[in-house]
Design a protein around this motif. Structure first.
Motif, PDB file in Angstrom:
ATOM      1  N   THR A   1     155.801  -9.488 -24.690  1.00  0.00           N
ATOM      2  CA  THR A   1     154.453  -9.774 -24.495  1.00  0.00           C
ATOM      3  C   THR A   1     153.535  -8.786 -24.837  1.00  0.00           C
ATOM      4  O   THR A   1     153.684  -7.520 -23.921  1.00  0.00           O
ATOM      5  N   THR A   2     152.655  -8.678 -25.390  1.00  0.00           N
ATOM      6  CA  THR A   2     151.614  -7.538 -25.317  1.00  0.00           C
ATOM      7  C   THR A   2     150.556  -7.617 -24.190  1.00  0.00           C
ATOM      8  O   THR A   2     149.987  -8.464 -24.213  1.00  0.00           O
ATOM      9  N   LEU A   3     150.215  -6.614 -23.415  1.00  0.00           N
ATOM     10  CA  LEU A   3     149.561  -6.296 -22.417  1.00  0.00           C
ATOM     11  C   LEU A   3     148.343  -5.850 -22.858  1.00  0.00           C
ATOM     12  O   LEU A   3     148.199  -4.730 -23.351  1.00  0.00           O
ATOM     13  N   LYS A   4     147.109  -6.202 -22.355  1.00  0.00           N
ATOM     14  CA  LYS A   4     145.735  -5.587 -22.626  1.00  0.00           C
ATOM     15  C   LYS A   4     145.605  -4.196 -21.722  1.00  0.00           C
ATOM     16  O   LYS A   4     146.092  -4.398 -20.386  1.00  0.00           O
ATOM     17  N   VAL A   5     145.355  -3.160 -22.160  1.00  0.00           N
ATOM     18  CA  VAL A   5     145.155  -2.170 -21.629  1.00  0.00           C
ATOM     19  C   VAL A   5     143.551  -1.850 -21.172  1.00  0.00           C
ATOM     20  O   VAL A   5     142.755  -1.742 -22.032  1.00  0.00           O
ATOM     21  N   GLU A   6     143.414  -1.730 -19.884  1.00  0.00           N
ATOM     22  CA  GLU A   6     141.888  -1.753 -19.314  1.00  0.00           C
ATOM     23  C   GLU A   6     141.502   0.013 -18.984  1.00  0.00           C
ATOM     24  O   GLU A   6     142.299   0.481 -18.540  1.00  0.00           O
ATOM     25  N   SER A   7     140.534   0.412 -19.496  1.00  0.00           N
ATOM     26  CA  SER A   7     139.986   1.588 -19.019  1.00  0.00           C
ATOM     27  C   SER A   7     139.674   1.850 -17.852  1.00  0.00           C
ATOM     28  O   SER A   7     139.452   3.004 -17.147  1.00  0.00           O
TER      29      SER A   7
END
Length: 119
Positions: free
Chosen positions: A9-15
């Motif tokens: 599963t690809t996780l969203k990277v938050e800035s």
């Protein structure tokens, strides 16, 4: 850069993210948020500030109800000189309002802060 879990599963990277009311990667953004929340806390207690309560009681309430909002989490922030001045200015202005002291009175801060509880 993509972050994948062990099952693909690809996780969203938050800035930037918020944790316990404070912005993690942006001290400036967190400080702006805190200043707004401080003014809101101050205005919610307008009846207290305009009452005939003793100044010492008002200062105690200010420290516990308003100052706490402004300074929450700032010990973990990296503050620039500009941010420190902004924080100091906000603190002074809200204290003036809490004590019903007009900015036109030109009171020195040393007199304004007299009797303030310091930890």
């Amino acid at each position: 850069m993509a972050v994948r879990t062990s099952d693909g599963t690809t996780l969203k990277v938050e800035s930037d993210s918020k944790y316990l009311g404070a912005w993690i990667n942006s001290s400036e953004k967190g400080l702006k948020t805190r200043r707004g929340q401080t003014w809101a806390a101050l205005h919610n207690m307008k009846k207290v500030w305009s009452s005939v309560l003793r100044d010492q009681l008002k200062k105690s309430l200010f420290v516990s109800m308003v100052e706490a909002v402004l300074l929450y989490g700032t010990e973990t922030c990296t503050l620039t000189t500009k941010m420190e001045k902004s924080l100091d200015g906000c603190y002074t202005r809200v204290l003036h309002m809490a004590l019903n002291i007009s900015w036109q009175n030109h009171m020195r801060n040393v007199y304004l802060y007299t009797g303030m509880r310091r930890w």
